[in-house]
Design an enzyme around this catalytic site. Structure first.
Site, short mmCIF file in Angstrom:
data_model
loop_
_atom_site.label_atom_id
_atom_site.label_comp_id
_atom_site.label_asym_id
_atom_site.label_seq_id
_atom_site.Cartn_x
_atom_site.Cartn_y
_atom_site.Cartn_z
N ASP A 1 -4.57 3.82 -2.13
CA ASP A 1 -5.45 4.20 -1.15
C ASP A 1 -5.99 5.58 -1.25
O ASP A 1 -5.24 6.65 -1.39
CB ASP A 1 -5.11 4.13 0.24
CG ASP A 1 -4.91 2.77 0.79
OD1 ASP A 1 -5.99 1.51 0.49
OD2 ASP A 1 -3.92 2.11 1.29
N HIS B 1 -1.14 -1.15 -4.41
CA HIS B 1 -2.43 -0.83 -3.96
C HIS B 1 -2.39 0.88 -3.54
O HIS B 1 -1.40 1.28 -2.99
CB HIS B 1 -2.36 -1.57 -2.34
CG HIS B 1 -3.69 -1.42 -1.70
ND1 HIS B 1 -4.98 -2.10 -2.10
CD2 HIS B 1 -3.97 -0.58 -0.72
CE1 HIS B 1 -5.98 -1.91 -1.40
NE2 HIS B 1 -5.36 -0.77 -0.38
N ASP C 1 -6.60 -6.21 4.26
CA ASP C 1 -5.91 -5.11 4.06
C ASP C 1 -5.97 -4.47 5.59
O ASP C 1 -6.71 -4.12 5.98
CB ASP C 1 -6.69 -4.00 3.34
CG ASP C 1 -5.96 -2.96 3.08
OD1 ASP C 1 -4.79 -2.50 3.43
OD2 ASP C 1 -6.77 -1.85 2.39
N GLY C 2 -4.74 -4.22 6.21
CA GLY C 2 -4.49 -3.49 7.25
C GLY C 2 -3.88 -4.53 8.25
O GLY C 2 -4.35 -5.48 8.68
N GLY C 3 -2.65 -4.08 8.84
CA GLY C 3 -2.04 -4.47 9.88
C GLY C 3 -1.33 -5.96 9.89
O GLY C 3 -1.16 -6.94 10.60
N GLY D 1 -0.50 1.54 9.51
CA GLY D 1 0.04 1.52 11.05
C GLY D 1 -0.78 0.91 12.12
O GLY D 1 -0.57 1.12 13.34
N SER E 1 0.92 -1.13 0.10
CA SER E 1 0.10 -0.06 0.11
C SER E 1 0.95 1.29 0.12
O SER E 1 1.59 1.44 0.97
CB SER E 1 -0.78 -0.02 1.21
OG SER E 1 -1.32 1.42 1.55
N MET F 1 -8.58 8.39 -0.23
CA MET F 1 -9.61 8.75 0.86
C MET F 1 -9.96 10.12 0.58
O MET F 1 -9.17 10.99 0.16
CB MET F 1 -8.57 8.80 2.17
CG MET F 1 -8.04 7.34 2.51
SD MET F 1 -7.20 7.20 4.05
CE MET F 1 -6.62 5.47 3.87
N MET G 1 -12.06 4.83 -0.83
CA MET G 1 -12.51 5.19 0.40
C MET G 1 -13.34 6.47 0.31
O MET G 1 -12.72 7.57 0.98
CB MET G 1 -11.66 5.14 1.51
CG MET G 1 -11.11 3.60 1.92
SD MET G 1 -9.68 3.65 3.05
CE MET G 1 -8.43 3.62 1.58
N GLY H 1 -8.82 4.24 7.15
CA GLY H 1 -8.50 5.55 7.28
C GLY H 1 -6.88 5.77 7.42
O GLY H 1 -6.11 6.94 7.05
N PHE H 2 -6.12 4.65 7.89
CA PHE H 2 -4.67 4.93 8.42
C PHE H 2 -4.11 3.71 8.31
O PHE H 2 -4.37 2.53 8.38
CB PHE H 2 -4.78 5.47 9.76
CG PHE H 2 -5.30 6.82 10.17
CD1 PHE H 2 -4.67 8.12 9.75
CD2 PHE H 2 -6.80 7.01 10.32
CE1 PHE H 2 -5.49 9.35 9.84
CE2 PHE H 2 -7.66 8.16 10.79
CZ PHE H 2 -6.89 9.20 10.27
N HIS I 1 -8.23 1.31 -4.02
CA HIS I 1 -9.01 1.03 -3.17
C HIS I 1 -9.77 2.50 -2.81
O HIS I 1 -9.13 3.42 -2.24
CB HIS I 1 -8.19 0.80 -1.97
CG HIS I 1 -8.97 0.58 -0.52
ND1 HIS I 1 -8.39 0.26 0.57
CD2 HIS I 1 -10.30 0.67 -0.32
CE1 HIS I 1 -9.30 0.30 1.43
NE2 HIS I 1 -10.47 0.39 0.94
N GLY J 1 1.22 -2.15 3.99
CA GLY J 1 1.78 -0.69 4.06
C GLY J 1 2.97 -0.58 4.92
O GLY J 1 4.04 -0.71 4.46
N SER J 2 2.79 -0.39 6.01
CA SER J 2 3.77 0.09 7.06
C SER J 2 4.99 -1.05 7.31
O SER J 2 6.10 -1.06 7.28
CB SER J 2 3.43 0.37 8.31
OG SER J 2 2.51 -0.46 8.88
N MET K 1 -11.37 -5.71 5.32
CA MET K 1 -10.51 -4.73 5.80
C MET K 1 -10.42 -5.34 7.22
O MET K 1 -10.98 -5.89 7.94
CB MET K 1 -11.17 -3.38 6.25
CG MET K 1 -11.41 -2.60 4.82
SD MET K 1 -9.99 -1.98 4.09
CE MET K 1 -8.98 -1.19 5.45
C1 DX5 Z 1 -6.12 1.47 5.47
C2 DX5 Z 1 -5.53 1.35 4.04
C3 DX5 Z 1 -4.73 0.59 4.19
C4 DX5 Z 1 -3.11 0.66 4.84
C5 DX5 Z 1 -2.72 -0.55 5.35
O1 DX5 Z 1 -7.37 2.51 5.51
O2 DX5 Z 1 -6.84 0.98 3.37
O3 DX5 Z 1 -4.26 -0.06 2.56
O4 DX5 Z 1 -2.47 1.52 4.01
O5 DX5 Z 1 -1.36 -0.11 6.06
P1 DX5 Z 1 -0.85 -1.03 6.74
O6 DX5 Z 1 -0.45 -2.22 6.39
O7 DX5 Z 1 0.23 -0.27 7.69
O8 DX5 Z 1 -1.98 -1.48 7.98
ZN ZN Z 2 -6.41 0.14 1.39
#
Ligand code: DX5
Ligand code: ZN
Length: 230
Positions: A36, A34, A177-179, A147, A9, A38, A70, A144-145, A68, A199-200, A139
């Site tokens: 994102d 990916h 997607d996420g964490g 990390g 991401s 928003m 949002m 939204g974020f 993606h 992402g992170s 999700m």
């Molecule tokens: C959150 C995004 C994700 C996010 C994942 O709303 O849709 O794609 O960037 O980031 P990590 O992998 O750090 O949770």
């Molecule tokens: Zn995403």
């Protein structure tokens, strides 16, 4: 596309050097990008739009771009992303006035279409549209974020989504997607995911190749152990 797909991401990439950072992550073994989007309305954050997608294409990036959305409403921005070079466009069912129409719009413009499910959103939205879908995205954090920590109940939801895909007899990818980190990606794969959006875990590490290889290794080991246990 590979059986197991790693999709970084770019929300966690270095936006001042986006082209370089994407080139580097693809050279490190990523399967697709990916992206994102928003709108500070559907989610409490503001990111990037079609202009940035087009810039990535103009920079020479040919990899699949998985958008993606949002955003709310959904439909108006879909043609802009198709023109800007998106390959896959996914949206949240709650953000669309008419899910069927939004899916049809994406498909009619030649892209793959996906539905994204927030942690508290029911998979029942799939009931009448699963034949229109190329990717189901769960999700595992609130959108939204980057990390945030992986929400464990996603594992059970993954098993349910995998069963729905199996019953549909269609070739639908199942993304999370996420964490996602090295230490949980194996369990996520066993629960049924085939596409891992991170992402992170990737961009906050110095060595993207090391992380992506470790992720693939953890998936392979978990799958192998799971086979032996069964
Ligand atoms: C959150 C995004 C994700 C996010 C994942 O709303 O849709 O794609 O960037 O980031 P990590 O992998 O750090 O949770
Ligand atoms: Zn995403």
């Amino acid at each position: 596309m590979q059986q197991y797909c790693i999709a970084p991401s770019i929300l966690s990439a270095d936006f001042a050097r986006l082209g370089e950072d994407i080139t580097k992550v693809l050279a490190s073994g990523a399967d697709m990008i990916h992206f994102d989007v928003m709108d500070y309305h559907y989610v409490p954050n503001l990111t990037i739009g079609p202009v940035v997608c087009q810039s990535i294409r103009n920079y020479g990036i040919n990899a699949l771009i998985d958008v993606h959305l949002m955003v709310e409403p959904v439909d108006d921005i879909i043609p802009d992303f198709v023109k800007a070079g998106a390959n896959i466009i996914s949206f949240h069912p709650e953000a669309s006035h008419d899910i069927y129409r939004s899916l049809q719009l994406i498909k009619s413009l030649g892209c793959q279409a996906g539905l994204v499910f927030n942690p508290a959103t029911s998979l029942s939205y799939l009931e009448y549209v699963i034949d229109k879908i190329d990717i189901i995205l769960l999700m595992s954090v609130n959108p939204g974020f980057s990390g945030q920590s992986f929400i464990l109940s996603t594992l059970e939801k993954l098993r349910q989504a995998r069963k729905l895909i199996y019953d549909s007899k269609r070739n639908i990818r199942l993304a999370v997607d996420g964490g996602i980190k090295i230490n949980n990606i194996g369990a996520i794969a066993i629960a049924g995911a085939d596409t891992f959006i991170a992402g992170s875990a990737i961009f906050d590490h110095m060595d993207y190749k090391y992380i992506i290889n470790q992720m693939r290794y953890e998936i392979a080991i978990a799958k192998e152990n799971n086979k032996i246990i069964k």
